[in-house]
Design a protein around this motif. Structure first.
Motif, short mmCIF file in Angstrom:
data_model
loop_
_atom_site.label_atom_id
_atom_site.label_comp_id
_atom_site.label_asym_id
_atom_site.label_seq_id
_atom_site.Cartn_x
_atom_site.Cartn_y
_atom_site.Cartn_z
N LEU A 69 -3.11 2.78 -5.09
CA LEU A 69 -3.84 1.62 -5.32
C LEU A 69 -5.13 1.47 -6.24
O LEU A 69 -4.67 0.50 -6.08
CB LEU A 69 -5.38 2.75 -4.67
N VAL B 277 -4.55 -5.26 5.83
CA VAL B 277 -4.25 -3.85 6.06
C VAL B 277 -4.23 -3.65 6.79
O VAL B 277 -4.22 -4.54 7.95
CB VAL B 277 -6.28 -3.57 5.31
N SER C 190 -5.10 2.12 5.60
CA SER C 190 -5.48 0.95 4.38
C SER C 190 -6.39 0.66 4.66
O SER C 190 -7.34 0.52 3.65
CB SER C 190 -4.45 0.31 3.66
N HIS D 295 0.67 5.04 1.18
CA HIS D 295 0.30 5.82 2.06
C HIS D 295 0.79 6.32 2.41
O HIS D 295 0.39 7.86 2.82
CB HIS D 295 0.39 4.63 3.85
N TRP E 116 0.67 -1.26 0.10
CA TRP E 116 -0.13 -0.20 -0.15
C TRP E 116 0.82 0.68 0.48
O TRP E 116 1.83 1.70 0.99
CB TRP E 116 -0.56 0.00 1.22
N ASP F 208 -9.54 1.41 1.60
CA ASP F 208 -8.54 0.39 0.53
C ASP F 208 -9.23 -0.66 0.00
O ASP F 208 -9.32 -1.27 -0.71
CB ASP F 208 -7.30 1.08 0.34
#
Length: 199
Positions: A43, A65, A69, A26, A24, A72
């Motif tokens: 994403l 996750v 996130s 961030h 991810w 997402d």
């Protein structure tokens, strides 16, 4: 294609259980640090992966996750053709970093596609396991997943071969991948192509 068809090397072409730990990005939310350890993915790039083509019609997805996130993760699961069902929380009992609260948990979104009941119905929504190096998920995840979900198994974004005798297939940047994903090459794809040309 049948649900359990395999390649010549014995690797399945579709899997009943998929585990994924996406890198991810961030940074857009002000979180920094992960990019020092591995390449991040947007994403949209994660959502665009053809995971629905890798999954059997009746299958499970276990999607890692972080606290930042979580939203997402729901979007990615749905983009991949799965319905989020529950959250399994890894309690680390060690304070981490965080822009607002100190993170000491990560989560596995448990998602289903089609008719896919669990094999064990007494799993609580949390588990405890020690923290090791940055981003590495605990080995306990494999036994836990295998207790609830049927194989064949595939791990996406794998960083090592799972410590399991259940014959997991793996795909990722840091491993010799068993699987090719169109539009998402990894270093082992280039090495294998060179080896094929050298024969």
């Amino acid at each position: 294609m049948t649900e359990n068809s395999t390649t010549k090397q014995g690797v399945p072409t579709r899997w009943r259980t998929i585990l994924a730990d996406p890198p991810w990005d961030h940074q857009q939310r002000g979180a920094k640090g992960a990019e020092r350890h591995y390449r991040l993915m947007s994403l949209e790039r994660i959502k665009g992966m053809p995971v629905a083509d890798l999954a059997e019609e009746n299958s499970h997805l276990w999607l890692w996750v972080t606290n930042s996130s979580l939203r997402d993760g729901y979007d990615v699961a749905e983009a991949w053709g799965f319905t989020p069902r529950s959250i399994l929380t890894w309690v680390k009992f060690r304070l981490g970093l965080g822009a607002y609260l100190r993170n000491s948990t990560e989560h596995l979104l448990f998602c289903t596609r089609g008719k896919a009941p669990v094999s064990f119905k007494s799993q609580p929504t949390w588990f405890n396991a020690p923290v090791v190096e940055h981003s590495r998920k605990p080995d306990e995840q494999y036994a836990l997943i295998e207790r609830l979900s049927d194989g064949p198994y595939l791990e996406l974004f794998a960083r090592r071969r799972p410590p399991s005798n259940r014959g997991w297939s793996i795909w990722g940047n840091e491993v010799e991948s068993d699987v090719k994903i169109p539009g998402y090459p990894v270093p082992s794809d280039a090495r294998n192509a060179l080896a094929e040309r050298g024969r």
